[in-house]
Design a protein around this motif. Structure first.
Motif, PDB file in Angstrom:
ATOM      1  N   ILE A 175       0.833  -1.208   0.000  1.00  0.00           N
ATOM      2  CA  ILE A 175       0.000   0.000   0.000  1.00  0.00           C
ATOM      3  C   ILE A 175       0.865   1.255   0.000  1.00  0.00           C
ATOM      4  N   GLN A 176       1.928   1.256   0.796  1.00  0.00           N
ATOM      5  CA  GLN A 176       2.804   2.420   0.926  1.00  0.00           C
ATOM      6  C   GLN A 176       3.445   2.814  -0.403  1.00  0.00           C
ATOM      7  N   TYR A 177       3.843   1.817  -1.202  1.00  0.00           N
ATOM      8  CA  TYR A 177       4.536   2.096  -2.457  1.00  0.00           C
ATOM      9  C   TYR A 177       3.669   1.821  -3.695  1.00  0.00           C
ATOM     10  N   ASP A 178       2.393   1.569  -3.457  1.00  0.00           N
ATOM     11  CA  ASP A 178       1.466   1.298  -4.564  1.00  0.00           C
ATOM     12  C   ASP A 178       2.040   0.221  -5.491  1.00  0.00           C
ATOM     13  N   VAL A 179       2.494  -0.867  -4.900  1.00  0.00           N
ATOM     14  CA  VAL A 179       3.098  -1.961  -5.656  1.00  0.00           C
ATOM     15  C   VAL A 179       2.019  -2.730  -6.405  1.00  0.00           C
ATOM     16  N   ARG A 180       2.348  -3.147  -7.624  1.00  0.00           N
ATOM     17  CA  ARG A 180       1.398  -3.861  -8.470  1.00  0.00           C
ATOM     18  C   ARG A 180       2.057  -5.093  -9.079  1.00  0.00           C
ATOM     19  N   PRO A 181       1.256  -6.044  -9.584  1.00  0.00           N
ATOM     20  CA  PRO A 181       1.836  -7.247 -10.190  1.00  0.00           C
ATOM     21  C   PRO A 181       2.880  -6.952 -11.267  1.00  0.00           C
ATOM     22  N   SER A 182       2.720  -5.850 -11.976  1.00  0.00           N
ATOM     23  CA  SER A 182       3.674  -5.509 -13.033  1.00  0.00           C
ATOM     24  C   SER A 182       5.057  -5.155 -12.471  1.00  0.00           C
ATOM     25  N   ASP A 183       5.144  -4.923 -11.146  1.00  0.00           N
ATOM     26  CA  ASP A 183       6.423  -4.600 -10.519  1.00  0.00           C
ATOM     27  C   ASP A 183       7.234  -5.848 -10.178  1.00  0.00           C
ATOM     28  N   TYR A 184       6.650  -7.023 -10.367  1.00  0.00           N
ATOM     29  CA  TYR A 184       7.385  -8.250 -10.078  1.00  0.00           C
ATOM     30  C   TYR A 184       8.550  -8.360 -11.053  1.00  0.00           C
ATOM     31  N   PRO A 185       9.774  -8.543 -10.576  1.00  0.00           N
ATOM     32  CA  PRO A 185      10.940  -8.513 -11.473  1.00  0.00           C
ATOM     33  C   PRO A 185      11.022  -9.710 -12.401  1.00  0.00           C
ATOM     34  N   PRO A 186      11.371  -9.487 -13.660  1.00  0.00           N
ATOM     35  CA  PRO A 186      11.586 -10.615 -14.580  1.00  0.00           C
ATOM     36  C   PRO A 186      12.819 -11.384 -14.136  1.00  0.00           C
ATOM     37  N   ASN A 187      12.702 -12.686 -14.013  1.00  0.00           N
ATOM     38  CA  ASN A 187      13.855 -13.488 -13.602  1.00  0.00           C
ATOM     39  C   ASN A 187      13.673 -14.922 -14.076  1.00  0.00           C
ATOM     40  N   THR A 188      14.745 -15.665 -14.060  1.00  0.00           N
ATOM     41  CA  THR A 188      14.718 -17.047 -14.559  1.00  0.00           C
ATOM     42  C   THR A 188      14.995 -18.053 -13.449  1.00  0.00           C
ATOM     43  N   ARG A 189      14.881 -17.630 -12.202  1.00  0.00           N
ATOM     44  CA  ARG A 189      15.135 -18.558 -11.097  1.00  0.00           C
ATOM     45  C   ARG A 189      14.054 -19.636 -11.060  1.00  0.00           C
ATOM     46  N   PRO A 190      14.445 -20.908 -11.103  1.00  0.00           N
ATOM     47  CA  PRO A 190      13.463 -22.003 -11.102  1.00  0.00           C
ATOM     48  C   PRO A 190      12.492 -21.883  -9.935  1.00  0.00           C
ATOM     49  N   GLY A 191      11.218 -21.954 -10.245  1.00  0.00           N
ATOM     50  CA  GLY A 191      10.184 -21.857  -9.225  1.00  0.00           C
ATOM     51  C   GLY A 191       9.762 -20.449  -8.884  1.00  0.00           C
ATOM     52  N   HIS A 192      10.480 -19.450  -9.412  1.00  0.00           N
ATOM     53  CA  HIS A 192      10.195 -18.065  -9.061  1.00  0.00           C
ATOM     54  C   HIS A 192       9.982 -17.168 -10.274  1.00  0.00           C
ATOM     55  N   THR A 193       9.874 -17.737 -11.453  1.00  0.00           N
ATOM     56  CA  THR A 193       9.674 -16.912 -12.644  1.00  0.00           C
ATOM     57  C   THR A 193       8.271 -16.313 -12.612  1.00  0.00           C
ATOM     58  N   PRO A 194       8.045 -15.243 -13.347  1.00  0.00           N
ATOM     59  CA  PRO A 194       6.734 -14.587 -13.331  1.00  0.00           C
ATOM     60  C   PRO A 194       5.584 -15.461 -13.825  1.00  0.00           C
ATOM     61  N   THR A 195       5.893 -16.533 -14.527  1.00  0.00           N
ATOM     62  CA  THR A 195       4.821 -17.363 -15.088  1.00  0.00           C
ATOM     63  C   THR A 195       4.543 -18.610 -14.256  1.00  0.00           C
ATOM     64  N   GLU A 196       5.284 -18.799 -13.165  1.00  0.00           N
ATOM     65  CA  GLU A 196       5.098 -20.003 -12.358  1.00  0.00           C
ATOM     66  C   GLU A 196       4.173 -19.747 -11.172  1.00  0.00           C
ATOM     67  N   CYS A 197       3.560 -20.827 -10.697  1.00  0.00           N
ATOM     68  CA  CYS A 197       2.634 -20.737  -9.572  1.00  0.00           C
ATOM     69  C   CYS A 197       3.390 -20.587  -8.265  1.00  0.00           C
ATOM     70  N   MET A 198       2.762 -19.913  -7.310  1.00  0.00           N
ATOM     71  CA  MET A 198       3.308 -19.895  -5.958  1.00  0.00           C
ATOM     72  C   MET A 198       2.822 -21.174  -5.278  1.00  0.00           C
ATOM     73  N   VAL A 199       3.730 -22.111  -5.113  1.00  0.00           N
ATOM     74  CA  VAL A 199       3.366 -23.405  -4.529  1.00  0.00           C
ATOM     75  C   VAL A 199       3.524 -23.351  -3.014  1.00  0.00           C
ATOM     76  N   PRO A 200       2.787 -24.164  -2.254  1.00  0.00           N
ATOM     77  CA  PRO A 200       1.867 -25.204  -2.713  1.00  0.00           C
ATOM     78  C   PRO A 200       0.421 -24.749  -2.761  1.00  0.00           C
ATOM     79  N   PHE A 201       0.182 -23.468  -3.007  1.00  0.00           N
ATOM     80  CA  PHE A 201      -1.175 -22.941  -2.934  1.00  0.00           C
ATOM     81  C   PHE A 201      -1.936 -23.170  -4.240  1.00  0.00           C
TER      82      PHE A 201
END
Length: 227
Positions: A175-201
């Motif tokens: 809320i303080q920085y008005d962060v949005r999904p588009s602010d998620y950094p592009p990266n190639t770390r396995p399990g943490h890329t922008p297109t992967e699910c947040m597991v185990p949810f």
């Protein structure tokens, strides 16, 4: 939590440890008092609380073996008993909320000037650079016992209340920085890329989808002690 549970009045407690001199909730009225050995008082409702795999205290061996028979040991908690025990406080929370950048390369525990990494507790929130056990990680260490053993720490009811408070700090940051999904950094770390699910949810929500106010998921935090 209305959207998640369908119950309008459903709530989750959180443990605001900012101004505690120790563990204020570690009493028999709440999550249980304990002695120097970490054994909970017989007058606590959690005195007979059993821990899955609590006796398998070996690296990478928390019931991962095919023939593992999990033991059900009693819950152990030792807040502040470690000679080097210290706890996070309000100044640490204020400092981490002053880090405006959500995350930085290499998007790991080595990231500097990273709100995410400092909140998790791998870098000092004071300068964003110094390698230091802080905030989220530090409270786990401070409580000791099962909470300090990461793979099985969720066995302690203190885990839920701690993580609810970490979520509240994260919500305040968004809320303080008005962060949005588009602010998620592009990266190639396995399990943490922008297109992967947040597991185990489940159902599947990608990592960027969680970079928004929890109010969008029907979760609203109450205010306590000015925070």
């Amino acid at each position: 939590m209305r959207i998640c549970t369908g119950v309008e009045t459903f709530t989750c407690p959180y443990n605001d440890w900012q101004d505690d001199s120790g563990c204020a909730l570690c009493t028999n009225d709440f999550i249980g008092d304990s002695n120097e050995q970490g054994i909970l008082s017989e007058f606590s409702i959690f005195s007979r609380w059993k821990v899955a795999c609590g006796e398998l205290d070996f690296d990478n061996q928390y019931c991962v073996m095919p023939d593992c028979v999990c033991q059900r040991a009693n819950l152990i908690r030792k807040p502040g008993y470690s000679p080097s025990a210290r706890k996070p406080g309000r100044a640490d929370v204020t400092a981490v909320l002053g880090i405006s950048t959500y995350d930085t390369l290499p998007y790991s525990t080595a990231s500097e000037h990273s709100f995410r990494n400092c909140l998790e507790g791998f870098r000092s929130p004071r300068d964003g650079v110094t390698s230091l056990v802080s905030l989220h990680n530090l409270w786990h260490v401070y409580l000791g016992g099962i909470m300090s053993r990461v793979p099985i720490s969720a066995n302690d009811p203190a885990f839920l209340m701690h993580h609810c408070f970490i979520d509240k700090i994260f919500e305040k940051y968004i809320i303080q920085y008005d962060v949005r999904p588009s602010d998620y950094p592009p990266n190639t770390r396995p399990g943490h890329t922008p297109t992967e699910c947040m597991v185990p949810f489940f159902p599947c929500n990608t990592h960027p989808q969680y970079l928004q106010s929890l109010a969008n998921y029907g979760i609203i935090f109450s205010s306590y002690n000015g925070f």
